[in-house]
Write an enzyme that holds these catalytic residues in place. Structure first.
Site, short mmCIF file in Angstrom:
data_model
loop_
_atom_site.label_atom_id
_atom_site.label_comp_id
_atom_site.label_asym_id
_atom_site.label_seq_id
_atom_site.Cartn_x
_atom_site.Cartn_y
_atom_site.Cartn_z
N GLU A 118 -3.06 9.71 -3.80
CA GLU A 118 -2.26 10.52 -4.73
C GLU A 118 -1.83 9.68 -5.92
OE1 GLU A 118 -0.68 8.18 -3.08
OE2 GLU A 118 1.30 9.11 -2.89
N ASP A 142 2.13 7.79 -9.23
CA ASP A 142 1.94 8.08 -7.79
C ASP A 142 2.92 9.19 -7.42
OD1 ASP A 142 1.17 6.35 -4.94
OD2 ASP A 142 2.90 7.71 -4.90
N ILE A 143 2.40 10.18 -6.70
CA ILE A 143 3.26 11.32 -6.31
C ILE A 143 4.27 10.84 -5.26
CG2 ILE A 143 3.30 13.65 -5.34
CD1 ILE A 143 0.38 13.95 -6.40
P1 GH3 Z 1 5.75 7.34 -1.78
O1 GH3 Z 1 6.77 8.19 -2.45
O2 GH3 Z 1 6.26 6.04 -1.40
O3 GH3 Z 1 4.51 7.24 -2.57
O4 GH3 Z 1 5.47 8.10 -0.42
P2 GH3 Z 1 4.09 8.78 -0.09
O5 GH3 Z 1 4.28 9.59 1.11
O6 GH3 Z 1 3.60 9.54 -1.27
O7 GH3 Z 1 3.13 7.58 0.13
P3 GH3 Z 1 2.07 7.19 1.19
O8 GH3 Z 1 1.15 6.17 0.58
O9 GH3 Z 1 2.78 6.79 2.42
O10 GH3 Z 1 1.31 8.49 1.51
C1 GH3 Z 1 0.18 8.92 0.75
C2 GH3 Z 1 -0.45 10.00 1.49
O11 GH3 Z 1 -1.37 10.71 0.71
C3 GH3 Z 1 -1.18 9.53 2.69
C4 GH3 Z 1 -2.50 10.28 2.70
O12 GH3 Z 1 -2.75 11.00 3.89
C5 GH3 Z 1 -2.33 11.25 1.60
N1 GH3 Z 1 -3.56 11.48 0.93
C6 GH3 Z 1 -4.35 10.57 0.37
N2 GH3 Z 1 -5.44 11.17 -0.17
C7 GH3 Z 1 -5.33 12.51 0.06
C8 GH3 Z 1 -6.12 13.65 -0.25
O13 GH3 Z 1 -7.17 13.57 -0.85
N3 GH3 Z 1 -5.64 14.86 0.14
C9 GH3 Z 1 -4.51 15.01 0.80
N4 GH3 Z 1 -4.11 16.23 1.13
N5 GH3 Z 1 -3.76 13.94 1.11
C10 GH3 Z 1 -4.13 12.71 0.75
MG MG Z 2 3.13 8.56 -3.01
MG MG Z 3 0.51 6.12 -2.78
#
Ligand code: GH3
Ligand code: MG
Ligand code: MG
Length: 482
Positions: free
Chosen positions: A403, A360-361
């Site tokens: 992600e 996970d990013i």
């Molecule tokens: P953590 O280090 O704890 O993983 O923090 P995080 O911010 O990476 O984790 P979080 O789950 O809070 O956020 C994931 C975000 O990824 C939220 C969502 O808007 C974004 N996201 C999910 N799918 C996509 C996508 O297809 N494209 C883009 N640009 N963003 C995405």
């Molecule tokens: Mg993340």
């Molecule tokens: Mg995540």
């Protein structure tokens, strides 16, 4: 690319196979049509022969009826007075000759010749020369008994030569006719009796035809018959000996001809053939039908196969779309379960483990917030591309969602998977992303234990927990779930 080639090859082979089958089918069909048609042509020649013969029989019958109803004639016949009979018969004979019936003979009740009107022997010799067997073979005879008060007193016989029959056939029906007789019948006897001269047929050395009939044919007919004979010479060589009716097709200068052979017998011995040569467009039509059938069936097969190919291709595309993530081009969750199913079965069978890595990013939300969603998308696609490039050929990479990504690594235990995970972690950490610069990922992994794990769910769950452990421990880290 290679599977496409295999598919196309398969379709080409399928096409060739069906097309070859159809070719044979239509060839047999054409052959059957031709056989049926030729049989009809033999029947036709038979009918022509019979009908023409019948007219001459009727002409003779007319005279026969006149004579047998005349008491005076019957008495003359009974007496056997040749010259009186001759004078009596002459006017009748003249009429018959006008209709090409050249032979008129009276025979005694014992079957011996009494008087030949075409070759009269008027002196009362012991017995007039009988018809030779061979001479009879060159003629078509119509013999009828003559009675007086229910007592057989003689026979009436009229006859025509095959030459006469031939020219009559030619006059009545389209085409050319030929009469050939077997070589062993050509002997002195025939020459002596009729001044017949025979020429060897160009159709077969064992058959001869009358020179006089040949002379009478016009040169165009002669040339055509000769040309046709040359084309069928080899074909008929064997069949002629079988003494049976047959017909065949040949082509001369682009024109089709049907040549029919009617076997002629005399007293149950085969003597020769009546042959008809007829120009025939029906055979040409069979060829056209054959080519049309081939053309349209091939066209149909091509359309049909193209349709199947297209249908399969479209279905394949749909299936791919259903298991592919659009943004990264990676397999999605559905495909992971599908592949995992196979791996679980295999692992259960072989006892060999496989591993699942989830990553996970880190702080991805921040990337979106700082640079916008498009840049976020770019980072996701770039990560997918980067990882895909650095995993083994038989490792699978999936977009798990958002992600988060999953790697399924066959034939790999958690120790091996750890090495791979660390490699990926360092790879991403050191990669310079456009605009964003450096990012990190957190990873968790677990292996499938064939003895205790039943399905993939438990492995994913453990790997996921390990991933959260990594997050808790400050991110940019790999954890193994045991
Ligand atoms: P953590 O280090 O704890 O993983 O923090 P995080 O911010 O990476 O984790 P979080 O789950 O809070 O956020 C994931 C975000 O990824 C939220 C969502 O808007 C974004 N996201 C999910 N799918 C996509 C996508 O297809 N494209 C883009 N640009 N963003 C995405
Ligand atoms: Mg993340
Ligand atoms: Mg995540």
């Amino acid at each position: 690319m290679r599977t496409d080639l295999v598919k196309i090859l398969f379709f080409i082979l399928a096409y060739l196979a069906i097309s070859t089958l159809l070719y044979f089918y239509f060839t047999i069909d054409k052959k059957n049509r031709t056989t049926v048609y030729l049989t009809q042509q033999i029947e036709k020649l038979k009918s022509e022969f019979k009908a023409t013969k019948n007219t001459y029989d009727k002409l003779g019958s007319f005279v026969y009826d006149e004579l047998t109803s005349d008491k005076g004639f019957l008495e003359l016949l009974q007496k056997g007075d040749r010259s009186s009979i001759y004078s009596y018969l002459l006017p009748y004979y003249k009429i018959l000759r006008r209709y090409n019936i050249q032979y008129l003979t009276l025979l005694g009740p014992d079957g011996k010749t009494l008087l030949k009107m075409h070759k009269p022997t008027l002196k009362p010799t012991r017995s007039a020369k009988p018809f030779s067997e061979n001479e009879s073979r060159l003629m078509i005879e119509f013999k009828k008994p003559i009675y007086m008060q229910n007592r057989l007193i003689g026979f009436f016989k009229s006859a025509i030569s095959y030459n006469v029959l031939k020219s009559e056939l030619q006059r009545l029906f389209k085409g050319y006719y030929e009469y050939v007789i077997k070589s062993h019948l050509i002997n002195k006897d025939i020459f002596r009796y009729g001044n017949y001269l025979f020429i060897q047929s160009d159709l077969n050395p064992r058959y001869f035809y009358e020179e006089s009939s040949y002379r009478k044919q016009n040169s165009k007919a002669k040339e055509l018959i000769h040309a046709i004979n040359l084309t069928i010479k080899d074909l008929v060589a064997n069949r002629l000996g079988q003494n049976a009716n047959f017909a065949l097709v040949t082509r001369v200068n682009g024109t089709y001809y049907v040549v029919s052979f009617l076997a002629i017998s005399y007293n149950n011995t085969h003597i020769g053939y009546l042959i008809s040569y007829k120009k025939d467009d029906t055979i040409k039509l069979f060829n056209t039908i054959f080519l049309q059938n081939l053309f349209f069936s091939n066209l149909l097969i091509i359309i049909f196969l193209a349709f199947i190919y297209y249908f399969l291709h479209v279905r394949y595309r749909f299936e791919e779309m259903a298991v592919t993530d659009k943004l990264t081009g990676l397999f999605n969750r559905h495909k992971l379960y599908e592949i995992a199913d196979h791996e679980v079965t295999r692992s259960k069978r072989t006892g060999e483990p496989f591993s699942i890595i989830i990553f996970d990013i880190d702080h991805f939300k921040k990337i979106n917030d700082t640079y916008g969603h498009d840049v976020g998308d770019y980072v996701l696609a770039a990560v997918a591309k980067l990882v895909q490039k650095h995993i083994r050929k038989y490792d699978y990479l999936f977009r798990w969602g958002g992600e988060e990504f999953v790697i399924l690594s066959p034939h790999t235990d958690s120790k091996g998977a750890y090495k791979l995970a660390e490699k990926i972690r360092r790879l991403i950490e050191s990669f310079e992303f456009e605009k964003v610069g450096h990012i990190t990922v957190s990873l968790g992994l677990s292996q499938f234990y064939p003895e205790t794990d039943e399905n993939i769910e438990s492995v994913i769950k453990r790997a996921d927990n390990a991933l959260y452990q990594s997050k808790r421990e400050g991110r940019n880290k790999t954890n193994i779930a045991l």
